[in-house]
Design an enzyme around this catalytic site. Sequence first.
Site, PDB file in Angstrom:
ATOM      1  N   ASP A 159       1.249  -1.361  -0.094  1.00 41.74           N
ATOM      2  CA  ASP A 159       0.033  -0.236  -0.394  1.00 41.74           C
ATOM      3  C   ASP A 159       0.913   1.874   0.210  1.00 41.74           C
ATOM      4  O   ASP A 159       2.092   1.565   0.744  1.00 41.74           O
ATOM      5  CB  ASP A 159      -1.158   0.016   1.155  1.00 41.74           C
ATOM      6  CG  ASP A 159      -1.732  -1.376   1.439  1.00 41.74           C
ATOM      7  OD1 ASP A 159      -2.279  -1.358   0.130  1.00 41.74           O
ATOM      8  OD2 ASP A 159      -2.252  -1.283   2.278  1.00 41.74           O
ATOM      9  N   ASP A 185     -15.933  -3.338  -1.592  1.00 40.56           N
ATOM     10  CA  ASP A 185     -15.931  -3.236   0.146  1.00 40.56           C
ATOM     11  C   ASP A 185     -17.054  -2.716   1.009  1.00 40.56           C
ATOM     12  O   ASP A 185     -17.909  -2.301   0.374  1.00 40.56           O
ATOM     13  CB  ASP A 185     -14.833  -1.732   0.470  1.00 40.56           C
ATOM     14  CG  ASP A 185     -13.691  -1.754  -0.858  1.00 40.56           C
ATOM     15  OD1 ASP A 185     -13.252  -2.762  -1.228  1.00 40.56           O
ATOM     16  OD2 ASP A 185     -13.381  -0.437  -0.882  1.00 40.56           O
TER      17      ASP A 185
END
Length: 246
Positions: free
Chosen positions: A15, A136
């Site tokens: 990330d 998500d």
Amino acid sequence: MSFPEDKMLIIPAVDIKNGKCVQLVQGKPGTEQIIIENPAKVAKSWEDKNASTIHVIDLDGAFGEKKNIDVVKKILDTVSVPIQMGGGIRSKEYAKKLLDIGIERLILGTMAIENPLLVQELSDEYGKERLMVSLDSKDSKVVIKGWTEKTSKTAPEMGQILEDNGAGGILFTNVDVEGLLNGFYVEPVLELVNAVKIPVVYSGGITTLDDLKKLQNTGVNGVVVGSAIYKGNINFEKALQYEKLP
């Protein structure tokens, strides 16, 4: 690149925020912990430990800030394994740019959910194997725009819509458990896997090798691991033994 039928890929996460490799708690800005300055070096370390795919997320892009495309290019130049990438892909032009520079599997989130026809257009041009959509889930509803806005659809409902519009796979993240290192809930994973025919990759809350063992029986085609491998809760080389399905 399609997913192998006889494996559950163990995919390490890289990330990126402000050009550095970080981990967030439940995706919240301000909770990031810097792992190492150089994301390309991190990606290479996972390749050296036999990762077959690297999962890259541009967190700056996801939160609507500047994009880290130069960092992404360095990762592509450094590793030889396929990269799947998401974060801040809000236009068809930017999606095409990433696919054209060599991203193997693009993860579309907000853009795909707000305009599924764009997924079909990209799928027709590049092939659906290179297009994954990110679902998500928070409080059982799909969230978008960096997990800040809730939709009215559940992940299985949205998954079926996007499958019908050319998506070749789904990245399913349970935001309720993301980054907390407290394990995950099996039921939401099973509901989504049973609702669609395309591959599903799971992310969120993976804490122990036992979690990977549980996922082997859900039908997912891959699992993204982040905090647990960076903090030493899971040894990545040992995790790879769970790639092979029982």
